[in-house]
Design a protein around this motif. Structure first.
Motif, mmCIF file in Angstrom:
data_model
loop_
_atom_site.group_PDB
_atom_site.id
_atom_site.type_symbol
_atom_site.label_atom_id
_atom_site.label_comp_id
_atom_site.label_asym_id
_atom_site.label_seq_id
_atom_site.Cartn_x
_atom_site.Cartn_y
_atom_site.Cartn_z
ATOM 1 N N GLY A 156 -16.239 8.252 19.413
ATOM 2 C CA GLY A 156 -15.480 9.488 19.487
ATOM 3 C C GLY A 156 -13.993 9.343 19.272
ATOM 4 O O GLY A 156 -13.228 10.251 19.614
ATOM 5 N N ALA A 157 -13.545 8.221 18.707
ATOM 6 C CA ALA A 157 -12.118 8.009 18.482
ATOM 7 C C ALA A 157 -11.635 8.868 17.325
ATOM 8 O O ALA A 157 -12.289 8.948 16.284
ATOM 9 C CB ALA A 157 -11.848 6.538 18.186
ATOM 10 N N GLU A 158 -10.484 9.475 17.520
ATOM 11 C CA GLU A 158 -9.880 10.301 16.487
ATOM 12 C C GLU A 158 -8.384 10.048 16.464
ATOM 13 O O GLU A 158 -7.822 9.465 17.385
ATOM 14 C CB GLU A 158 -10.160 11.789 16.747
ATOM 15 N N GLY A 159 -7.758 10.529 15.375
ATOM 16 C CA GLY A 159 -6.298 10.473 15.329
ATOM 17 C C GLY A 159 -5.724 9.331 14.523
ATOM 18 O O GLY A 159 -4.541 9.021 14.642
ATOM 19 N N ILE A 160 -6.551 8.669 13.715
ATOM 20 C CA ILE A 160 -6.046 7.581 12.874
ATOM 21 C C ILE A 160 -6.575 7.787 11.457
ATOM 22 O O ILE A 160 -7.729 8.182 11.250
ATOM 23 C CB ILE A 160 -6.477 6.193 13.412
ATOM 24 N N THR A 161 -5.700 7.539 10.483
ATOM 25 C CA THR A 161 -6.105 7.658 9.080
ATOM 26 C C THR A 161 -6.742 6.363 8.611
ATOM 27 O O THR A 161 -6.605 5.314 9.260
ATOM 28 C CB THR A 161 -4.892 7.979 8.201
ATOM 29 N N LEU A 162 -7.437 6.444 7.485
ATOM 30 C CA LEU A 162 -8.071 5.240 6.935
ATOM 31 C C LEU A 162 -7.035 4.185 6.580
ATOM 32 O O LEU A 162 -7.259 2.985 6.748
ATOM 33 C CB LEU A 162 -8.903 5.614 5.704
ATOM 34 N N THR A 163 -5.873 4.637 6.071
ATOM 35 C CA THR A 163 -4.830 3.684 5.707
ATOM 36 C C THR A 163 -4.337 2.918 6.921
ATOM 37 O O THR A 163 -4.192 1.683 6.885
ATOM 38 C CB THR A 163 -3.647 4.421 5.045
ATOM 39 N N GLU A 164 -4.082 3.632 8.028
ATOM 40 C CA GLU A 164 -3.616 2.956 9.244
ATOM 41 C C GLU A 164 -4.683 2.037 9.807
ATOM 42 O O GLU A 164 -4.386 0.960 10.340
ATOM 43 C CB GLU A 164 -3.203 4.005 10.275
ATOM 44 N N LEU A 165 -5.944 2.450 9.682
ATOM 45 C CA LEU A 165 -7.028 1.591 10.160
ATOM 46 C C LEU A 165 -7.120 0.317 9.334
ATOM 47 O O LEU A 165 -7.340 -0.772 9.881
ATOM 48 C CB LEU A 165 -8.351 2.349 10.113
ATOM 49 N N VAL A 166 -6.942 0.426 8.027
ATOM 50 C CA VAL A 166 -6.985 -0.756 7.163
ATOM 51 C C VAL A 166 -5.861 -1.730 7.540
ATOM 52 O O VAL A 166 -6.060 -2.954 7.567
ATOM 53 C CB VAL A 166 -6.894 -0.350 5.680
ATOM 54 N N ILE A 167 -4.672 -1.197 7.843
ATOM 55 C CA ILE A 167 -3.556 -2.060 8.240
ATOM 56 C C ILE A 167 -3.883 -2.774 9.552
ATOM 57 O O ILE A 167 -3.648 -3.979 9.695
ATOM 58 C CB ILE A 167 -2.269 -1.228 8.378
ATOM 59 N N ALA A 168 -4.436 -2.016 10.523
ATOM 60 C CA ALA A 168 -4.838 -2.643 11.785
ATOM 61 C C ALA A 168 -5.909 -3.697 11.556
ATOM 62 O O ALA A 168 -5.888 -4.782 12.165
ATOM 63 C CB ALA A 168 -5.350 -1.565 12.749
ATOM 64 N N TYR A 169 -6.833 -3.398 10.664
ATOM 65 C CA TYR A 169 -7.908 -4.351 10.351
ATOM 66 C C TYR A 169 -7.343 -5.627 9.744
ATOM 67 O O TYR A 169 -7.732 -6.741 10.137
ATOM 68 C CB TYR A 169 -8.891 -3.703 9.393
ATOM 69 N N CYS A 170 -6.431 -5.492 8.791
ATOM 70 C CA CYS A 170 -5.834 -6.672 8.151
ATOM 71 C C CYS A 170 -5.064 -7.512 9.169
ATOM 72 O O CYS A 170 -5.076 -8.751 9.094
ATOM 73 C CB CYS A 170 -4.916 -6.242 7.011
ATOM 74 N N ALA B 57 0.870 3.434 3.220
ATOM 75 C CA ALA B 57 1.282 3.997 4.505
ATOM 76 C C ALA B 57 2.778 4.231 4.560
ATOM 77 O O ALA B 57 3.254 5.104 5.287
ATOM 78 C CB ALA B 57 0.865 3.069 5.641
ATOM 79 N N GLY B 58 3.548 3.474 3.750
ATOM 80 C CA GLY B 58 4.998 3.611 3.766
ATOM 81 C C GLY B 58 5.508 4.832 3.050
ATOM 82 O O GLY B 58 6.685 5.176 3.163
ATOM 83 N N GLY B 59 4.654 5.510 2.269
ATOM 84 C CA GLY B 59 5.098 6.724 1.593
ATOM 85 C C GLY B 59 5.056 6.570 0.098
ATOM 86 O O GLY B 59 4.902 5.489 -0.466
ATOM 87 N N GLY B 60 5.226 7.664 -0.578
ATOM 88 C CA GLY B 60 5.122 7.699 -2.033
ATOM 89 C C GLY B 60 6.248 7.020 -2.740
ATOM 90 O O GLY B 60 6.153 6.713 -3.921
ATOM 91 N N GLY B 61 7.396 6.780 -2.033
ATOM 92 C CA GLY B 61 8.538 6.176 -2.712
ATOM 93 C C GLY B 61 8.357 4.706 -3.003
ATOM 94 O O GLY B 61 9.237 4.080 -3.583
ATOM 95 N N SER B 62 7.229 4.117 -2.541
ATOM 96 C CA SER B 62 7.037 2.675 -2.702
ATOM 97 C C SER B 62 6.072 2.349 -3.828
ATOM 98 O O SER B 62 5.595 1.218 -3.906
ATOM 99 C CB SER B 62 6.498 2.079 -1.384
ATOM 100 N N TRP B 63 5.760 3.318 -4.687
ATOM 101 C CA TRP B 63 4.792 3.063 -5.751
ATOM 102 C C TRP B 63 5.292 2.025 -6.739
ATOM 103 O O TRP B 63 4.485 1.299 -7.315
ATOM 104 C CB TRP B 63 4.451 4.371 -6.470
ATOM 105 N N ALA B 64 6.617 1.953 -6.928
ATOM 106 C CA ALA B 64 7.148 0.926 -7.830
ATOM 107 C C ALA B 64 6.849 -0.465 -7.284
ATOM 108 O O ALA B 64 6.462 -1.374 -8.022
ATOM 109 C CB ALA B 64 8.655 1.106 -8.007
ATOM 110 N N ARG B 65 6.997 -0.627 -5.962
ATOM 111 C CA ARG B 65 6.662 -1.913 -5.345
ATOM 112 C C ARG B 65 5.173 -2.181 -5.433
ATOM 113 O O ARG B 65 4.739 -3.328 -5.598
ATOM 114 C CB ARG B 65 7.096 -1.914 -3.873
ATOM 115 N N LEU B 66 4.365 -1.145 -5.294
ATOM 116 C CA LEU B 66 2.919 -1.318 -5.402
ATOM 117 C C LEU B 66 2.543 -1.857 -6.774
ATOM 118 O O LEU B 66 1.733 -2.789 -6.892
ATOM 119 C CB LEU B 66 2.215 0.019 -5.155
ATOM 120 N N VAL B 67 3.148 -1.278 -7.814
ATOM 121 C CA VAL B 67 2.881 -1.750 -9.177
ATOM 122 C C VAL B 67 3.312 -3.201 -9.324
ATOM 123 O O VAL B 67 2.625 -4.024 -9.946
ATOM 124 C CB VAL B 67 3.592 -0.857 -10.210
ATOM 125 N N ALA B 68 4.480 -3.545 -8.723
ATOM 126 C CA ALA B 68 4.975 -4.925 -8.808
ATOM 127 C C ALA B 68 4.024 -5.899 -8.116
ATOM 128 O O ALA B 68 3.714 -6.976 -8.647
ATOM 129 C CB ALA B 68 6.370 -5.018 -8.193
#
Length: 349
Positions: free
Chosen positions: A261-275, A159-170
């Protein structure tokens, strides 16, 4: 050590019910917060109730299926670990154990303790040794918690953007290191003898108990655990099942949002809310996290872009399935298992 003390103690002295008073205060605070939320959010709550009257039943059925499969994933994870330790049980028994233990955990005060005890007793009844049962319960808990943390980290970074892939790998490398560490310790439990002995010795000193035969008991337990040899394939499958257990539960939440009928949220944002909601569930303020989990989920969904009324309706429907339906099924399973086991005991006497 004598059961009596030489210090003068007034006969009328009695321990203060601090724990009970604390529970009353916490419950009152939670109810007050819920009452304020109901008053302030009355319009959104009314809209949510209207949406719940006409849900999309196809999505509701799919959400129920996702939740049932999620519970089955956790049951199969424990089955895989227990099978790797040499104890084979049918999937049916593991699923029944998962439902009953989960219901005990989330509905009773101090539920995790009751759930762990129930898990241990049932595994012993089914033929697992004390060491294997303890090992399986501990490792399944570690895998489940690590899986939720990993999902939250990956969701947050994506969700933070593509620039964080190095942190993701870490983070992934760190997760792999932790998994490897757990597996190595499981294969060499004798490394834990000295640290565990030191901790238990200090606890016994504080509690005024003698440490006689402590090392022999620890060594005997470790010897039994040392006999457990889990293959990398079994460990890997159990880890994947732990992740799927959480993801399918999150999928249930997403389907509930779609059902109203809820709309306007991506799966990534939903996963963060779920966690965030599941993290709130780990704080045992009230049984089932009632109010706490719901508030965290609604806040996360609204932050992710869902309208407040849609978020309330989606979370209420999700909790009706994941809490109401699953817990009811779990208690029915608990009663059936108890009845059958009592009948078997009576037949053998």
């Amino acid at each position: 050590m004598s059961a009596y003390t030489t210090d003068p103690v007034p006969q009328h002295a009695a321990p203060r019910p601090v724990t009970r008073r604390r529970r009353v205060v916490v419950t009152a605070v939670v109810l007050t917060i819920l009452a304020v939320e109901v008053v302030l959010g009355a319009p959104s709550l009314a809209d949510a109730l209207n949406q719940l009257r006409t849900p999309h039943w196809g999505w509701v059925v799919a959400a129920v299926v996702a939740e049932v499969v999620s519970m089955g994933g956790y049951a199969r994870m424990q089955r895989r670990l227990l099978r790797a330790a040499g104890t084979r049980l049918s999937v049916r028994r593991h699923v029944a154990l998962a439902y009953a233990a989960h219901s005990l955990s989330v509905t009773l005060p101090g539920g995790p303790l009751f759930s762990t005890r129930y898990n241990f007793q049932q595994m012993r009844r089914y033929g697992a040794s004390a060491a294997v049962a303890s090992w399986c319960i501990a490792l399944s808990g570690i895998l489940s918690s690590a899986a939720l943390v990993l999902i939250g980290i990956v969701g947050g970074i994506v969700a933070g953007g593509g620039g964080s892939w190095a942190r993701l790998v870490a983070y992934l490398a760190a997760a792999v290191a932790v998994a490897v560490g757990v597996r190595v310790v499981a294969q060499h439990p004798q490394w834990l003898i000295r640290p565990v002995e030191r901790v238990l010795t200090r606890l016994n000193r504080v509690r005024g108990r003698r440490a006689a035969q402590l090392r022999e008991r620890i060594t005997a337990l470790v010897d039994q655990i040392s006999a457990v040899r889990i293959r990398p394939a079994d460990f890997g499958v159990a880890a994947v099942l732990a992740v799927l257990n959480w993801l399918l539960d999150a999928l249930c939440l997403w389907m509930c949002c779609r059902a109203v009928g809820a709309e306007g949220i991506t799966l990534t944002e939903l996963v963060i809310a779920y966690c965030a909601g599941m993290a709130a569930a780990s704080i045992p303020i009230v049984p089932g996290g009632l109010g706490v989990v719901d508030g965290a989920l609604i806040l996360g969904l609204v932050t992710g872009g869902i309208a407040t009324s849609d978020a309330i309706a989606g979370v209420v429907l999700y909790r009706l399935i994941s809490f109401g339906f699953i817990i009811t099924a779990g208690w029915i399973v608990w009663l059936l298992v108890r009845h059958l086991q009592r009948a078997d005991t009576g037949a053998t006497v």
